[in-house]
Structure formats: structure tokens, C-alpha cells
Motif scaffolding. Structure first.
Motif, PDB file in Angstrom:
ATOM      1  N   GLY A  74      57.157   1.820  10.345  1.00 35.93           N
ATOM      2  CA  GLY A  74      56.910   0.964  11.491  1.00 35.93           C
ATOM      3  C   GLY A  74      55.659   1.337  12.255  1.00 35.93           C
ATOM      4  N   LEU A  75      55.401   2.630  12.433  1.00 32.65           N
ATOM      5  CA  LEU A  75      54.198   3.068  13.135  1.00 32.65           C
ATOM      6  C   LEU A  75      52.927   2.594  12.436  1.00 32.65           C
ATOM      7  CD1 LEU A  75      55.238   6.712  14.091  1.00 32.65           C
ATOM      8  CD2 LEU A  75      54.884   4.804  15.674  1.00 32.65           C
ATOM      9  N   ASP A  76      53.026   2.298  11.135  1.00 34.52           N
ATOM     10  CA  ASP A  76      51.871   1.971  10.314  1.00 34.52           C
ATOM     11  C   ASP A  76      51.801   0.483   9.980  1.00 34.52           C
ATOM     12  OD1 ASP A  76      49.719   2.117   8.654  1.00 34.52           O
ATOM     13  OD2 ASP A  76      50.527   3.633   7.331  1.00 34.52           O
ATOM     14  N   LEU A  89      64.472   7.084   9.336  1.00 35.45           N
ATOM     15  CA  LEU A  89      63.201   7.761   9.096  1.00 35.45           C
ATOM     16  C   LEU A  89      62.163   6.797   8.530  1.00 35.45           C
ATOM     17  CD1 LEU A  89      64.412  11.184   7.649  1.00 35.45           C
ATOM     18  CD2 LEU A  89      63.341  10.778   9.877  1.00 35.45           C
ATOM     19  N   PHE A  90      62.585   5.958   7.596  1.00 36.70           N
ATOM     20  CA  PHE A  90      61.657   4.973   7.032  1.00 36.70           C
ATOM     21  C   PHE A  90      61.198   3.995   8.108  1.00 36.70           C
ATOM     22  CE2 PHE A  90      60.842   0.785   5.156  1.00 36.70           C
ATOM     23  CZ  PHE A  90      59.798   1.108   4.297  1.00 36.70           C
ATOM     24  N   ALA A  91      62.124   3.537   8.957  1.00 35.84           N
ATOM     25  CA  ALA A  91      61.769   2.588   9.999  1.00 35.84           C
ATOM     26  C   ALA A  91      60.727   3.169  10.947  1.00 35.84           C
ATOM     27  CB  ALA A  91      63.015   2.170  10.783  1.00 35.84           C
ATOM     28  N   PHE A 107      64.023   5.069  -3.596  1.00 34.16           N
ATOM     29  CA  PHE A 107      64.798   6.247  -3.996  1.00 34.16           C
ATOM     30  C   PHE A 107      65.582   6.853  -2.825  1.00 34.16           C
ATOM     31  CE2 PHE A 107      60.958   5.877  -6.602  1.00 34.16           C
ATOM     32  CZ  PHE A 107      61.539   5.696  -7.853  1.00 34.16           C
ATOM     33  N   LEU A 108      65.589   6.166  -1.674  1.00 32.10           N
ATOM     34  CA  LEU A 108      66.367   6.640  -0.544  1.00 32.10           C
ATOM     35  C   LEU A 108      67.855   6.369  -0.758  1.00 32.10           C
ATOM     36  CD1 LEU A 108      64.148   5.413   2.459  1.00 32.10           C
ATOM     37  CD2 LEU A 108      64.136   7.657   1.353  1.00 32.10           C
ATOM     38  N   GLU A 109      68.675   7.040   0.026  1.00 34.07           N
ATOM     39  CA  GLU A 109      70.126   6.881  -0.075  1.00 34.07           C
ATOM     40  C   GLU A 109      70.630   5.638   0.662  1.00 34.07           C
ATOM     41  OE1 GLU A 109      72.204   8.642  -1.860  1.00 34.07           O
ATOM     42  OE2 GLU A 109      70.625   9.993  -2.577  1.00 34.07           O
ATOM     43  N   PHE A 110      69.758   5.040   1.465  1.00 35.18           N
ATOM     44  CA  PHE A 110      70.116   3.870   2.277  1.00 35.18           C
ATOM     45  C   PHE A 110      71.276   4.165   3.229  1.00 35.18           C
ATOM     46  CE2 PHE A 110      67.173   1.693  -0.324  1.00 35.18           C
ATOM     47  CZ  PHE A 110      66.827   0.528   0.361  1.00 35.18           C
ATOM     48  N   ASP A 111      71.269   5.386   3.758  1.00 33.88           N
ATOM     49  CA  ASP A 111      72.195   5.721   4.829  1.00 33.88           C
ATOM     50  C   ASP A 111      71.443   5.638   6.156  1.00 33.88           C
ATOM     51  OD1 ASP A 111      70.529   7.895   4.719  1.00 33.88           O
ATOM     52  OD2 ASP A 111      72.046   9.329   4.102  1.00 33.88           O
ATOM     53  N   LEU A 112      72.138   5.920   7.248  1.00 34.45           N
ATOM     54  CA  LEU A 112      71.543   5.760   8.570  1.00 34.45           C
ATOM     55  C   LEU A 112      70.334   6.656   8.766  1.00 34.45           C
ATOM     56  CD1 LEU A 112      71.659   4.568  11.424  1.00 34.45           C
ATOM     57  CD2 LEU A 112      73.244   6.405  12.049  1.00 34.45           C
ATOM     58  N   LEU A 166      49.365   6.829   4.031  1.00 37.91           N
ATOM     59  CA  LEU A 166      50.722   7.071   4.521  1.00 37.91           C
ATOM     60  C   LEU A 166      51.644   5.899   4.199  1.00 37.91           C
ATOM     61  CD1 LEU A 166      50.053   8.729   8.006  1.00 37.91           C
ATOM     62  CD2 LEU A 166      50.748   9.833   5.870  1.00 37.91           C
ATOM     63  N   ARG A 167      51.132   4.669   4.310  1.00 36.68           N
ATOM     64  CA  ARG A 167      51.946   3.504   3.967  1.00 36.68           C
ATOM     65  C   ARG A 167      52.316   3.514   2.489  1.00 36.68           C
ATOM     66  NH1 ARG A 167      49.461  -2.267   5.255  1.00 36.68           N
ATOM     67  NH2 ARG A 167      49.513  -1.340   7.339  1.00 36.68           N
ATOM     68  N   GLY A 168      51.361   3.842   1.642  1.00 37.53           N
ATOM     69  CA  GLY A 168      51.649   3.886   0.210  1.00 37.53           C
ATOM     70  C   GLY A 168      52.729   4.892  -0.130  1.00 37.53           C
ATOM     71  N   LEU A 169      52.659   6.064   0.476  1.00 40.60           N
ATOM     72  CA  LEU A 169      53.671   7.091   0.205  1.00 40.60           C
ATOM     73  C   LEU A 169      55.057   6.645   0.659  1.00 40.60           C
ATOM     74  CD1 LEU A 169      51.659  10.299   1.210  1.00 40.60           C
ATOM     75  CD2 LEU A 169      52.121   9.436  -1.093  1.00 40.60           C
ATOM     76  N   SER A 170      55.137   5.959   1.796  1.00 40.06           N
ATOM     77  CA  SER A 170      56.442   5.504   2.285  1.00 40.06           C
ATOM     78  C   SER A 170      57.029   4.438   1.365  1.00 40.06           C
ATOM     79  CB  SER A 170      56.315   4.980   3.714  1.00 40.06           C
ATOM     80  OG  SER A 170      55.510   3.820   3.763  1.00 40.06           O
ATOM     81  N   LEU A 171      56.197   3.550   0.826  1.00 37.91           N
ATOM     82  CA  LEU A 171      56.697   2.513  -0.077  1.00 37.91           C
ATOM     83  C   LEU A 171      57.140   3.101  -1.417  1.00 37.91           C
ATOM     84  CD1 LEU A 171      54.097  -0.314   0.624  1.00 37.91           C
ATOM     85  CD2 LEU A 171      56.520  -0.320   1.218  1.00 37.91           C
TER      86      LEU A 171
END
Length: 426
Positions: free
Chosen positions: A336-338, A330-332, A320-325, A310-315
Motif C-alpha cells: 500500500g505504501l508503494d 504485512l502485504f497491505a 506464497f503467503l499463508e493468507f492469514d491476518l 520494492l513493489r516487484g519483491l512484494s508481488l
């Protein structure tokens, strides 16, 4: 203190765990500070990011290298003395940095000296406290102590970012030094060496365990190296070492050191980026504590597989995220849970494979692998950023390594696997 501790009975183990939590929190704050200091120091002195990353990488490296020797030192000269020495060195080294004027001054204070000090207040200390003070609830206790790293980010990063944005780098150094110094009397008055010192068995135990005879500081070196020589002959050690290398690469090294700078490349302010890390810290408290609870109940290898993949997929998704709120929130939550959920299963596998006596020292060496990975990412990502002007490749490399580590964790053998396999084969 000893008389009052005795009245709490076995529950005093949780007081010791709380003091340990605060000490680990201070060490986590110190180790996360270079990520906040990178931009202010570059602006104040003109030092290159590669130079600043080298100091951060050296501090992370020493933080890991000292861990197993500190764990052995706790077995010989004592847990309290080792912890007090580490806190004093942390406070003194960061205070001395107030007078730095050359890059090597930063390397010496925040790299060498603070690395040595914080290395004595590392996760190996948490493993020592858990093995010494707990028989039951070890996974939960280790999860809570591991969460102190995230809590350190939660408590320190937003404040440090605000200090750096308004007053430069010096207020950050003062705050970190003062936090470490404030813990010295707390440890001195509230932490007995062992449960036997207050006439109690460990939490969940039935018998008061006699204290081991005191040793010499020089004995710790031989003990740490001897444990390494024995453990390194087993595949379990190298699988734990390798997977924890990836853990450090993908957390402290890349995210902890470079996420604020990466967010700056995307147009986020320093305080906003610090709040993002702090939000991740909030969810890591939940994730790591829950991981400790799960480790008491389920196969730690399967937990590690889930965490790393799961950590690898998030990284892999982050660049490629929009870096909006919405996307950053969602990334946090997801990452963060991992963040350090891998620590309780790894510590349990070390204790299962090498015993309660040598397990904390082995875990110290495994944690050294964590810090080698962190140092590699801290320095390598800084160099790639200087050469290519972006962090994309760093995040892709980290994501792939995390997925590989998930499958490697499944290959770790636990005691009793052979006995289980033989009836099945028959």
C-alpha cells in the motif's frame, strides 16, 4: 465565488486542489468498481470472466487514451468544462448500465462510455491543476492528488463490496453514478479556470499570469498529437512511458482488477477482500503524499528505482503467503505504501524534461502507457485464470517487470546532466 476566493489569496489553490481531489476520487471509484462487479455479474448473467475482464480492460485503456487529449482540451476550451463533461458522462454511463442484459451492454457502458468520461478526470488533470495553480509545493500537491486514487478505493470498495454481497450489482452502479453526479455542482461553483480569474498569482508565485485566449475543441487534437510527435523523439519519453506501463500493469490492472477474485480463490469472502484493498488504500495515502514531499527534495529517478524494486519483491512474495491476518496485513502495509508513490516523481520528470506548458500533455501520454499496462494485466490475468485456474503466473510476471522498471528509471536523463558530467570529465 470569485469574490470569496479572492479573500483567501494564493491559498485558494488548495481549495482547487481539494475539488480536484474529490473528482479524481470519483473516477478512481468508478475504475475500481469492475473488480467488485466481476463475481456478482458472473452469478447474475453467467458471463465469463474473460468477457468481464475485456470490458474492464477496455475501460482502463480508454481512460488512459483520453488523458492526453483531455489535458490538451483543458488548455484550449478550459479545465472546468472538460471536468464537468467527464463527470456527467461518468454518471450517465453507469446509470445506463442498470438496463443492460447482454455482455456488449456492459462493454459499452462500463468499458467505452465510462472509460471516455473517467479519462477526462484522470491524473493528467491533476498535473494540469498543479502546474497551473502551484509554483511552490508542486510535489506535495501532486502527491495528494495522486493519493485520491487510493482514497477512491478506501471510500468506495468496502461499501461497494457490501452492496454487491447483499444486493447484487445494481446498487453498486447506482452508488457510483450518484457519486459522480454529486460533484457536478461542486465543480461548477468552486473551481475558477485559472488563478488570474480571482486576481491572484499561483501559490508561491509573484505575478498574476494572464489567461491564454480560448481555443476550439478541435485544437486539442492537434496539440496532443503535436506534443506526442516532439516528445517521442526523446529517450526520456519512452523510459517514462515504459516504466509507467509497468506501474499500471502492477497496480490497477492486476491488483485493482483481480486481487478480490484472487482472494476468493484463497477462500476469503468478498467483503474481506474489499477491506484488504481498502487497507492498502489507507497506506497509499501516506506513501503517495510522502513521495510528493520527497520528490520536492530528492532525485526522482532514485525514488522510482526504490519504489519499483520494492513493489516487484512484494508481488513475487504474495502468491506464497499463508493468507492469514498477519501475512495479509504485512502485504497491505508494504504494498500500500508503494501503490501510486511513482506518480509524483514521474510527473516531475515529465515537467522537467518538457516544460510546464507541454509537461501535463506529455504526462497524459505517459499515463496512457500506465493504462495500456493496466489493460494488459486486467485482460491477460483474466485469460490466464480461465485457462489455468490460478493467478500464480500473473503475479510472477508482474513482479519481474517491476524490478526491471526500477533499473530502467535510473537511465532517465534530466536537464543539466550533461552540464554536470562535463566538469567531472574534465
Amino acid at each position: 465565488m470569485i469574490a470569496r476566493a479572492g479573500r483567501l489569496g494564493q491559498n485558494y489553490a488548495w481549495v482547487v486542489a481539494a475539488v480536484t481531489f474529490l473528482a479524481l476520487l470519483a473516477a478512481a471509484g468508478l475504475r475500481s468498481a469492475p473488480g467488485v462487479l466481476m463475481t456478482p455479474l458472473h452469478q447474475a448473467f453467467g458471463w465469463e470472466r474473460a468477457q468481464l475482464s475485456a470490458a474492464a480492460a477496455l475501460g482502463i485503456f480508454l481512460y488512459g487514451l483520453v488523458g492526453p487529449f483531455a489535458a490538451a482540451l483543458m488548455q484550449t476550451v478550459g479545465l472546468k468544462r472538460t471536468l464537468l463533461g467527464g463527470l456527467i458522462l461518468m454518471s450517465g454511463s453507469t446509470a445506463a448500465s442498470l438496463f443492460m442484459a447482454q455482455p456488449w451492454h456492459y462493454v459499452a457502458t462500463w468499458g467505452v462510455l465510462s472509460g471516455l468520461g473517467s479519462g477526462a478526470v484522470a491524473l493528467s488533470m491533476g498535473a494540469t491543476v498543479v502546474n497551473r495553480w502551484f509554483v511552490r509545493r508542486r510535489g506535495l500537491a501532486m502527491g495528494l492528488l495522486s493519493a485520491s486514487t487510493a482514497t477512491g478505493s478506501l471510500v468506495f470498495l468496502p461499501g461497494m463490496a457490501a452492496l454487491a454481497e447483499s444486493g447484487g450489482w445494481k446498487p453498486v452502479a447506482i452508488a457510483v453514478s450518484a457519486a459522480a453526479a454529486a460533484l457536478v455542482p461542486l465543480v461548477a461553483f468552486l473551481m475558477p479556470e485559472r488563478p488570474a480569474d480571482i486576481g491572484q498569482p499561483p501559490y508561491g508565485g509573484e505575478h498574476v499570469e494572464p489567461a491564454a485566449p480560448p481555443g476550439r475543441a478541435t485544437d486539442a487534437v492537434g496539440m496532443a498529437l503535436g506534443v506526442l510527435a516532439r516528445a517521442s523523439r526523446t529517450p526520456a519519453f519512452w523510459l517514462l512511458f515504459g516504466t509507467f506501463f509497468v506501474c499500471g500493469f502492477t497496480t490497477n490492472g492486476l491488483i485493482g482488477t483481480h486481487l478480490i477474485s484472487f482472494c476468493g480463490d484463497q477462500g476469503l469472502m468478498l467483503v474481506q477482500a474489499g477491506l484488504l484493498l481498502a487497507a492498502m488504500g489507507v497506506f497509499d495515502i501516506v506513501g503517495t503524499t510522502a513521495s510528493g514531499w520527497l520528490t520536492d527534495r530528492y532525485d526522482p529517478r532514485k525514488l522510482l528505482f526504490v519504489y519499483y524494486v520494492l513493489r516487484g519483491l512484494s508481488l513475487l512474495a504474495l502468491p506464497f503467503l499463508e493468507f492469514d491476518l498477519v501475512s495479509l496485513s504485512l502485504f497491505a502495509v508494504f504494498y500500500g505504501l508503494d501503490w501510486l508513490a511513482t506518480v509524483p516523481p514521474t510527473a516531475r520528470l515529465a515537467s522537467e524534461s518538457f516544460g510546464d506548458g507541454e509537461g501535463p500533455v506529455v504526462f497524459g501520454w505517459v499515463a496512457f502507457g500506465h493504462q495500456i499496462g493496466a489493460a494488459t494485466a486486467a485482460f491477460g490475468a483474466g485469460v490466464l485464470r480461465d485457462l489455468q485456474g490460478r493467478y500464480l503466473e500473473s503475479f510472477l510476471i508482474a513482479g519481474v517487470l517491476a524490478v526491471v522498471a526500477g533499473f530502467a528509471a535510473l537511465a532517465i536523463r534530466r536537464p543539466g546532466d550533461d552540464a554536470t558530467a562535463q566538469p567531472a570529465a574534465a
